[in-house]
Motif scaffolding. Sequence first.
Motif, PDB file in Angstrom:
ATOM      1  N   SER A  75      -0.959  -7.605   1.892  1.00 47.78           N
ATOM      2  CA  SER A  75      -1.292  -6.887   2.712  1.00 47.78           C
ATOM      3  C   SER A  75      -0.626  -5.349   2.370  1.00 47.78           C
ATOM      4  O   SER A  75       0.135  -5.391   1.536  1.00 47.78           O
ATOM      5  CB  SER A  75      -0.329  -7.346   4.250  1.00 47.78           C
TER       6      SER A  75
ATOM      7  N   SER B 291       1.456  -3.403   3.151  1.00 38.96           N
ATOM      8  CA  SER B 291       2.794  -3.031   3.078  1.00 38.96           C
ATOM      9  C   SER B 291       3.581  -3.826   1.936  1.00 38.96           C
ATOM     10  O   SER B 291       4.492  -3.370   1.463  1.00 38.96           O
ATOM     11  CB  SER B 291       3.686  -3.338   4.594  1.00 38.96           C
ATOM     12  N   ALA B 292       2.927  -4.929   1.750  1.00 38.37           N
ATOM     13  CA  ALA B 292       3.403  -5.757   0.514  1.00 38.37           C
ATOM     14  C   ALA B 292       2.973  -5.349  -0.667  1.00 38.37           C
ATOM     15  O   ALA B 292       3.762  -5.100  -1.720  1.00 38.37           O
ATOM     16  CB  ALA B 292       2.926  -7.282   0.752  1.00 38.37           C
TER      17      ALA B 292
ATOM     18  N   LYS C 223       9.043 -19.861   5.633  1.00 43.39           N
ATOM     19  CA  LYS C 223       8.105 -18.973   6.116  1.00 43.39           C
ATOM     20  C   LYS C 223       8.322 -18.695   7.637  1.00 43.39           C
ATOM     21  O   LYS C 223       7.778 -17.674   8.101  1.00 43.39           O
ATOM     22  CB  LYS C 223       6.693 -19.143   5.688  1.00 43.39           C
TER      23      LYS C 223
ATOM     24  N   TRP D 231      10.952 -17.835   9.123  1.00 41.38           N
ATOM     25  CA  TRP D 231      12.116 -17.002   9.296  1.00 41.38           C
ATOM     26  C   TRP D 231      11.254 -15.267   9.578  1.00 41.38           C
ATOM     27  O   TRP D 231      10.236 -15.058   9.122  1.00 41.38           O
ATOM     28  CB  TRP D 231      12.853 -16.562   8.020  1.00 41.38           C
ATOM     29  N   LYS D 232      12.067 -14.673  10.324  1.00 39.67           N
ATOM     30  CA  LYS D 232      11.729 -13.378  10.873  1.00 39.67           C
ATOM     31  C   LYS D 232      12.866 -12.388  10.465  1.00 39.67           C
ATOM     32  O   LYS D 232      13.833 -12.714  10.112  1.00 39.67           O
ATOM     33  CB  LYS D 232      12.032 -13.389  12.433  1.00 39.67           C
ATOM     34  N   THR D 233      12.767 -11.109  10.754  1.00 39.15           N
ATOM     35  CA  THR D 233      13.447 -10.126  10.348  1.00 39.15           C
ATOM     36  C   THR D 233      15.004 -10.286  10.958  1.00 39.15           C
ATOM     37  O   THR D 233      15.971 -10.208  10.327  1.00 39.15           O
ATOM     38  CB  THR D 233      13.022  -8.645  10.748  1.00 39.15           C
TER      39      THR D 233
ATOM     40  N   TRP E  27       9.843  -6.137   3.098  1.00 42.28           N
ATOM     41  CA  TRP E  27       9.225  -7.451   2.924  1.00 42.28           C
ATOM     42  C   TRP E  27       8.422  -7.664   1.797  1.00 42.28           C
ATOM     43  O   TRP E  27       7.710  -6.585   1.460  1.00 42.28           O
ATOM     44  CB  TRP E  27       8.311  -7.775   4.333  1.00 42.28           C
ATOM     45  N   ILE E  28       8.378  -8.843   0.995  1.00 38.40           N
ATOM     46  CA  ILE E  28       7.320  -9.062   0.035  1.00 38.40           C
ATOM     47  C   ILE E  28       6.281  -9.653   0.305  1.00 38.40           C
ATOM     48  O   ILE E  28       5.314  -9.325   0.381  1.00 38.40           O
ATOM     49  CB  ILE E  28       8.097  -9.516  -1.299  1.00 38.40           C
ATOM     50  N   ASP E  29       6.378 -11.155   1.042  1.00 36.61           N
ATOM     51  CA  ASP E  29       5.463 -11.523   1.333  1.00 36.61           C
ATOM     52  C   ASP E  29       6.078 -12.529   2.308  1.00 36.61           C
ATOM     53  O   ASP E  29       7.238 -12.445   2.732  1.00 36.61           O
ATOM     54  CB  ASP E  29       4.654 -12.470   0.280  1.00 36.61           C
ATOM     55  N   ASP E  30       5.538 -13.506   3.054  1.00 36.81           N
ATOM     56  CA  ASP E  30       6.167 -14.060   4.244  1.00 36.81           C
ATOM     57  C   ASP E  30       7.388 -15.261   3.572  1.00 36.81           C
ATOM     58  O   ASP E  30       7.937 -15.809   4.594  1.00 36.81           O
ATOM     59  CB  ASP E  30       5.037 -14.767   5.148  1.00 36.81           C
TER      60      ASP E  30
HETATM   61  N1  LIG Z   1       8.122 -14.837   7.534  1.00 33.94           N
HETATM   62  C1  LIG Z   1       8.196 -13.714   7.724  1.00 33.94           C
HETATM   63  N2  LIG Z   1       7.168 -12.885   7.094  1.00 33.94           N
HETATM   64  C2  LIG Z   1       6.899 -11.445   7.374  1.00 33.94           C
HETATM   65  C3  LIG Z   1       7.461 -10.963   8.463  1.00 33.94           C
HETATM   66  N3  LIG Z   1       7.214  -9.520   8.616  1.00 33.94           N
HETATM   67  C4  LIG Z   1       6.398  -9.417   7.576  1.00 33.94           C
HETATM   68  N4  LIG Z   1       6.400 -10.647   6.719  1.00 33.94           N
HETATM   69  C5  LIG Z   1       5.509 -10.699   5.579  1.00 33.94           C
HETATM   70  O1  LIG Z   1       5.724  -9.643   4.862  1.00 33.94           O
HETATM   71  C6  LIG Z   1       4.529  -8.890   4.655  1.00 33.94           C
HETATM   72  C7  LIG Z   1       4.800  -7.352   4.967  1.00 33.94           C
HETATM   73  O2  LIG Z   1       5.235  -7.174   6.161  1.00 33.94           O
HETATM   74  P1  LIG Z   1       5.196  -5.784   6.819  1.00 33.94           P
HETATM   75  O3  LIG Z   1       5.668  -4.826   6.064  1.00 33.94           O
HETATM   76  O4  LIG Z   1       5.799  -6.121   8.339  1.00 33.94           O
HETATM   77  O5  LIG Z   1       3.869  -5.172   6.970  1.00 33.94           O
HETATM   78  P2  LIG Z   1       2.330  -5.763   7.472  1.00 33.94           P
HETATM   79  O6  LIG Z   1       2.066  -7.166   7.312  1.00 33.94           O
HETATM   80  O7  LIG Z   1       1.366  -4.994   6.788  1.00 33.94           O
HETATM   81  O8  LIG Z   1       2.333  -5.383   9.083  1.00 33.94           O
HETATM   82  C8  LIG Z   1       3.522  -9.361   5.599  1.00 33.94           C
HETATM   83  O9  LIG Z   1       2.201  -9.478   5.307  1.00 33.94           O
HETATM   84  C9  LIG Z   1       4.072 -10.763   5.997  1.00 33.94           C
HETATM   85  O10 LIG Z   1       3.625 -11.706   4.722  1.00 33.94           O
HETATM   86  C10 LIG Z   1       8.393 -11.708   9.437  1.00 33.94           C
HETATM   87  O11 LIG Z   1       9.043 -11.489  10.316  1.00 33.94           O
HETATM   88  N5  LIG Z   1       8.573 -13.107   8.795  1.00 33.94           N
END
Ligand SMILES: Nc1nc2c(ncn2[C@@H]2O[C@H](COP(=O)(O)OP(=O)(O)O)[C@@H](O)[C@H]2O)c(=O)[nH]1
Lengths: 525, 525
Positions: B39, B41-42, B454, B456-458, B475-478
């Motif tokens: 994504s 943002s990642a 996976k 887990w949330k913020t 965030w890097i990935d989920d």
């Molecule tokens: N497990 C988990 N993964 C998250 C969460 N928020 C974001 N991610 C992961 O981090 C990536 C980047 O997230 P974010 O910065 O919010 O940007 P977005 O996915 O482009 O809206 C996402 O594609 C998800 O894989 C979360 O609350 N929980």
Amino acid sequence: MEVIRSNFKDNLSKVCEAIEEADFLAIDGEFSGISDGPSVSALTNGFDTPEERYQKLKKHSMDFLLFQFGLCTFKYDHTEDKYIMKSFNFYIFPKPFNRSSPDVKFVCQSSSIDFLANQGFDFNKVFRNGIPYLNQEEERQLREQYDEKRSQANGAGSLSYISPNTTKCPVTIPEDQKKFIEKVVEQIEELLKNEENESLELEPCTGFQRKLIYQTLSWKYPKGIHVETLESDKKERYIVISKVDDEERKRREQQKQAKEQEELNDAVGFSRVVHAIANSGKLVIGHNMLLDVMHTIHQFYCPLPDDLSEFKEVTSCVFPRLLDTKLMASTQPFKEIINNTSLAELEKRLKEVPFSPPKVESAEGFPSYDTSSEQLHEAGYDAYITGLCFISMANFLGSFLSPPKNHVSARSKLIEPFFNKLFLMRVMDIPYLNLEGPDLQPKRDHVLHVTFPKEWKTSDLYQLFSAFGNIQVSWIDDTSAFVSLSQPEQVQIDIRGTDACLISFHLQVKAAVESLFVCCRAHVK
Amino acid sequence: MEVIRSNFKDNLSKVCEAIEEADFLAIDGEFSGISDGPSVSALTNGFDTPEERYQKLKKHSMDFLLFQFGLCTFKYDHTEDKYIMKSFNFYIFPKPFNRSSPDVKFVCQSSSIDFLANQGFDFNKVFRNGIPYLNQEEERQLREQYDEKRSQANGAGSLSYISPNTTKCPVTIPEDQKKFIEKVVEQIEELLKNEENESLELEPCTGFQRKLIYQTLSWKYPKGIHVETLESDKKERYIVISKVDDEERKRREQQKQAKEQEELNDAVGFSRVVHAIANSGKLVIGHNMLLDVMHTIHQFYCPLPDDLSEFKEVTSCVFPRLLDTKLMASTQPFKEIINNTSLAELEKRLKEVPFSPPKVESAEGFPSYDTSSEQLHEAGYDAYITGLCFISMANFLGSFLSPPKNHVSARSKLIEPFFNKLFLMRVMDIPYLNLEGPDLQPKRDHVLHVTFPKEWKTSDLYQLFSAFGNIQVSWIDDTSAFVSLSQPEQVQIDIRGTDACLISFHLQVKAAVESLFVCCRAHVK
Ligand SMILES: Nc1nc2c(ncn2[C@@H]2O[C@H](COP(=O)(O)OP(=O)(O)O)[C@@H](O)[C@H]2O)c(=O)[nH]1
Ligand SMILES: Nc1nc2c(ncn2[C@@H]2O[C@H](COP(=O)(O)OP(=O)(O)O)[C@@H](O)[C@H]2O)c(=O)[nH]1
């Protein structure tokens, strides 16, 4: 008629009705490209096995987008002795429908795009107003997402909060959020006291804050209020809280559920047409339709299976009866009297004796195509022409009956030999892919696999093999080709006896079952 | 003005003139997508190093097409104390220009396409009428192809016939072609005898047959006739033979060469504009321009180099002086007084005190943009706005001089600190990519690399680290993220002392130089 995102829902029942009443359907697809790997002709080598061909097309063609789908339905009117046809031209585009929906990437090939552009293809219609779609797995996932959200919203506990220490008791609010949450609770107490106001809009806030609000409220006010997230014009999300009794609450939930079901249907979009075609079990006609069938399944059903036999199984579910007019035109009794089987040429040929142009009329309210002024290359038109070709050829088969018949229906035994065999483009010795069982396995022990330096041209191969009489060359890439000798027994000839060649070369006999390698280094005479 | 394939050649000199006379240039690109991998943002993680960011963008963004290029030139008029601007909006498409030209494949991302579609972007203009281009290597290859063809046509010997046994003597004609070639030779003898006819068109034939004809004729008639392949409307290739004397022959060769040079120029197409920008050495402005710079180099110059330092070198050739208005707006003295640095917001802010809106007029014959009615998201307009922002900010710097200056030119020392630094989107502690030397290396030993299930949330991360005070999550990935603690010394704290967590987790300190792994399994209290 043209079907785009904005008129899809209104016309879906019309489409389904046309499919249901039809005697047969014709389809055609336009793609954003053909091959992302080798040149098209190397992709379709003359000595591919059906399995090899399937693997190549799967590997090199499925990242393109099928962005226009033509469907033409044909219904025979016995009293008037003519076909009534309805033609639909669907524009398709995987518009992301919400924040968590798949963001599809697809490849475009500039030669294909350029070809369509020259035909006046309207890309704006695709990209601005294409109908979305989901395959079955994506549909299932989306349905699950909705179900999960609903069950969480109904459950007393926390909302989408799966945490190491989930509690049914007060939520732990981080220090820096305490003030914020306290203020929200105050506002709600205000709302509940005040008889005049029915609802309360909170300021937009972060997703984390919204989660804290949901958690706090579902614990503090398990009943009596309804909490909902909306999005503003500026795409900011904010929470609305309203006072509700139990009944009102249920009504809202039901409303929401109905809305979700509609959203789901919208997201499944064009795949619903493919489901309708599949469920109808009708005969589906196409011209040189292997790629169309593969793309349709891949995009609207499921990722293509790993091997050909599984592909045949899936195809029999989606398209239980297929007929390829290019294969039909290349087969007896048509083969002898039809020189050129490309769609446009075939259509022209089938207007002349011994064939007769079919009587086909557009249904009321459907635009008609004019075959004399050549229409732009559009999927709906090509599907229409394909249907015409099928009718002419089917009727021609009736002339062999005694007494001869003018009309041969899509259910006639006469056309059954052509069912479920898809034309294999440019394969020299296997005319079709057999969807109903194992494929033909021609002898190939007179076919040599030859490698050579990349400077070589076809003429060099002719010279090299001049002692062998007539040969056929089928290029693989610029350093190899299959060379087919006219007589199998010629492979016995000692290659070193020929009058070639300065450079060493390498021959490999390509047999259908096992490969026999013949390594040979011929020196200057 | 809008520049498309059909008016490109006529306007190129206008474009070059505008570049030459300008004080500075502003550019902007529109792409068919942003990221084909993670994504967005990642892709732009908050703790990327500049090298990591470059590698990610190179890997995940270069398969998209830059299909609209905005160029806006600004020339200061001292007598009138205002800028005169010329804005060009180029539509770009890699239309294949002949049979052997590269058939470019590019990726489209549906979210990006949908975004542009909503802005009214005209995809038909791109695909039907985009200007082609070649990078330097492709240009070189095409030039070579032409040179080779020419030298072969001039040489006495065989044409593009590099074979193990090339001979200057009679060509070996395969048995089945002998009749065909004999007939051609007869026709030519006829032509040479007959005084009335000057030329002869042969029937269309296969490429192999054409080769045999060329070979036979260049051996049989080294002088006195001119042989040439033409293409019919139906795209069939056929040979034309004409009687010529030596002079006529030379004239034709020269004509052909001029035509080839023009074809070559047409094929190089839009890249010529990029060359003109590069050769001008002018200051080039962009807003958040790293991707624009990478795409421009990749598409019109050369494939992006493997590492960042080489990329910096290439960039200094193509764009010797760059300025990124997003970086400028995020830097002192602007940082304090500008809240939102997105282009649209920045433009609005810079109309208000302490800034003053710049005086800019369209040059005669150029359409003007209206910044009060928001224009559609088009590259030419965005380049224009970027230029306005630069002028306002540059002039603002003049207010610090004594005496203050109203106009600060693109050559002023005051703006030099902003040269060749590109904004790094969402990187928390490195403001820019430094094109002129090594990059900043901030300390990162308070940044933890955390992995977790996976679900887990913020909020879970906030809870887990609640003992550490304020944290920042990137965030890097989920299943992983960087967690930045507010004080570096906090990393010393024994993680097992915190009040978390049911599930094992894994922390990794991400330091700029070396990585220290802290593995930790916390059990239920
Ligand atoms: N497990 C988990 N993964 C998250 C969460 N928020 C974001 N991610 C992961 O981090 C990536 C980047 O997230 P974010 O910065 O919010 O940007 P977005 O996915 O482009 O809206 C996402 O594609 C998800 O894989 C979360 O609350 N929980
Ligand atoms: N070395 C060499 N390679 C060829 C020649 N003709 C075709 N090829 C290779 O074989 C592939 C398929 O060629 P062909 O069937 O003519 O189709 P096309 O490339 O799509 O026009 C091409 O992409 C080339 O790599 C030739 O004369 N010499």
